[in-house]
Write a protein that holds these residues in place. Sequence first.
Motif, PDB file in Angstrom:
ATOM      1  N   GLY A   1       0.829  -1.200   0.000  1.00  0.00           N
ATOM      2  CA  GLY A   1       0.000   0.000   0.000  1.00  0.00           C
ATOM      3  C   GLY A   1       0.860   1.243   0.000  1.00  0.00           C
ATOM      4  N   GLU A   2       0.264   2.376   0.344  1.00  0.00           N
ATOM      5  CA  GLU A   2       0.973   3.644   0.411  1.00  0.00           C
ATOM      6  C   GLU A   2       0.952   4.174   1.839  1.00  0.00           C
ATOM      7  N   SER A   3       2.001   4.879   2.219  1.00  0.00           N
ATOM      8  CA  SER A   3       2.027   5.507   3.533  1.00  0.00           C
ATOM      9  C   SER A   3       0.961   6.589   3.609  1.00  0.00           C
ATOM     10  N   ASP A   4       0.355   6.703   4.772  1.00  0.00           N
ATOM     11  CA  ASP A   4      -0.598   7.773   5.021  1.00  0.00           C
ATOM     12  C   ASP A   4       0.131   9.104   4.939  1.00  0.00           C
ATOM     13  N   PRO A   5      -0.314  10.042   4.079  1.00  0.00           N
ATOM     14  CA  PRO A   5       0.378  11.333   3.959  1.00  0.00           C
ATOM     15  C   PRO A   5       0.437  12.106   5.271  1.00  0.00           C
ATOM     16  N   LEU A   6      -0.477  11.821   6.205  1.00  0.00           N
ATOM     17  CA  LEU A   6      -0.504  12.544   7.474  1.00  0.00           C
ATOM     18  C   LEU A   6       0.358  11.893   8.546  1.00  0.00           C
ATOM     19  N   ALA A   7       0.918  10.718   8.261  1.00  0.00           N
ATOM     20  CA  ALA A   7       1.659   9.978   9.277  1.00  0.00           C
ATOM     21  C   ALA A   7       3.007  10.623   9.551  1.00  0.00           C
ATOM     22  N   GLN A   8       3.430  10.607  10.831  1.00  0.00           N
ATOM     23  CA  GLN A   8       4.741  11.123  11.195  1.00  0.00           C
ATOM     24  C   GLN A   8       5.844  10.174  10.746  1.00  0.00           C
ATOM     25  N   GLU A   9       5.553   8.858  10.764  1.00  0.00           N
ATOM     26  CA  GLU A   9       6.523   7.864  10.320  1.00  0.00           C
ATOM     27  C   GLU A   9       5.994   7.190   9.052  1.00  0.00           C
ATOM     28  N   LYS A  10       6.841   7.038   8.070  1.00  0.00           N
ATOM     29  CA  LYS A  10       6.445   6.400   6.827  1.00  0.00           C
ATOM     30  C   LYS A  10       6.705   4.903   6.912  1.00  0.00           C
ATOM     31  N   SER A  11       5.710   4.118   6.556  1.00  0.00           N
ATOM     32  CA  SER A  11       5.845   2.670   6.576  1.00  0.00           C
ATOM     33  C   SER A  11       6.644   2.201   5.362  1.00  0.00           C
ATOM     34  N   ASP A  12       7.488   1.216   5.583  1.00  0.00           N
ATOM     35  CA  ASP A  12       8.264   0.616   4.494  1.00  0.00           C
ATOM     36  C   ASP A  12       7.454  -0.538   3.914  1.00  0.00           C
ATOM     37  N   LEU A  13       6.464  -0.188   3.089  1.00  0.00           N
ATOM     38  CA  LEU A  13       5.531  -1.176   2.563  1.00  0.00           C
ATOM     39  C   LEU A  13       5.892  -1.590   1.149  1.00  0.00           C
ATOM     40  N   LEU A  14       5.406  -2.758   0.758  1.00  0.00           N
ATOM     41  CA  LEU A  14       5.466  -3.140  -0.646  1.00  0.00           C
ATOM     42  C   LEU A  14       4.571  -2.211  -1.451  1.00  0.00           C
TER      43      LEU A  14
END
Length: 532
Positions: free
Chosen positions: A144-157
Amino acid sequence: MDELTRQEWDVIVIGTGIGGGTAGRHLAEAGLSVLFVEKGPDLGDAPLPALGIDTHDPEKRLANGAWPRLLEAQLDGNWCELDGMIGAGVGGTSAYYAATLERPERHDLDSSQTLPHPTGGWPVSYDEMLPWFALAEKYFHVSGESDPLAQEKSDLLPPGLPLPPSDAALIEALNRAGMHPYRTHMAARFLPGCESCFGRRCPRRCKMDGRTAGVLPAIETGRATLIDRCTVMRIKAGHHNVQGLVCRRDGQEFTLRARTYVLAAGGLGSPSLLLRSGSEIWPQGLGNGNGMVGCNLMFHLSEIIAIWAAPGRDENGEARSVSIRDLYFMDGQRFGTVQSMGLTAGYGEILHALNGRFDQSALRRLRALRHGLRLPAMIAARILGRAKLFVGVLEDLPYAHNRVLPDPQDPDRLRFRYDISDELRARRAAFRKAMRAAFRPHRAMFMGTTPQLNFAHPCGTLRFGDNPATSVLDRDCRVHGIDNLYVSDSSFMPTSNGVNPSLTIAANALRVADAIVAGLRPRLAAGDRLGY
């Protein structure tokens, strides 16, 4: 069976859902011998439909991976039976889930000051949980994609499914309206056509659940074994240690023993088993010296809204593509995530929603008028086409009187009491208003008028905490007063948060497994043996 009862396991895991499957895999990969005990059958890769099973027959329900009996609930003082979509089979409820794995917000774990009453909060911080969230995302192949509002970005596929044209248009419209949409986080090894398995059993193991991401990889290590169709009747314990599990399979009763036990029977099943395991030493139920076992039951409220974002466009709507968190926490109110369901609504769904509104209106006694709703439903479907369905996941809060009710005789019987608080009703109204505003200027209609509890999300009934007087588990999710009994399902959660709990359960299960490994290694190195 004799071989299973004779063996001294390092760990026995009760339940094979996300919590049990994930913990058992991590333990097996760490070199421990693991026995999974599952109440329901091992259905293999059978492509069964969703859990809405149209029968009350316990044997037929169990054969399809559903809990054998309907739930018994006292809702706002009225007793009823309901199908809570609770799984009983290898993979548990997760074998049928929609595979949406999202991280909670930082404030969910780090602060309880926004709650309307004291809760004790989370003893483990968001930063402490971050490595486990990341590892769980790898275990479950989350894309998926990281939430634009998140403080930390997930390292997702990267997203595993192409974005439908209507969803792309909707994302553009939401961006223009100041929202921050992103591609939903999904747990799957995407294969052609695999989007059709979300919400039902996957025959090709592309959807990652308690079985495919947990039990099967654990068994592949050669250190894990599964026994299915096995009911744990009660847990035998002394003052400080579990001494064995009294089980029943095919009418035969026997005892299973291990060094350590992991309870992962679900937010309703785990406290029910502890309450059923009372003794002279534990007269109120195992681990229930403070009376907290089964209390603080939480679900989520589901708010389903139909959005006509592209008039006349008729797509099948299978892709669960879009999520927004702009409403997660607004104006001091704890709301939650809004995401596409992968479903569309046409004439039948619109008529059902209109009928529901009519039945709650002042005109409900004039039944003849109800038939007139068919015309506006038909016109809306023809002019507007099919609508996309979105669901708002509204956080539930813990109240001690909402609780699991014990049944000392019948292990198939899950009972609970739940009252919808005035606070929750008011917050629901505010959430619906915020959802409608988020989708302007699109045409929209809520698909229900009364609060809809998500009975597949029970949690909080064995909350963890640093204070033994106000919690059932310590920060490692070990039962207070019991040295070798841990919990790795949704029961541990002090708050329900505003997202599907699956990723939080998986991450915590990994954390709990590491705590168990750290505790067992010195004993294993010393050649310690069980002493019963």
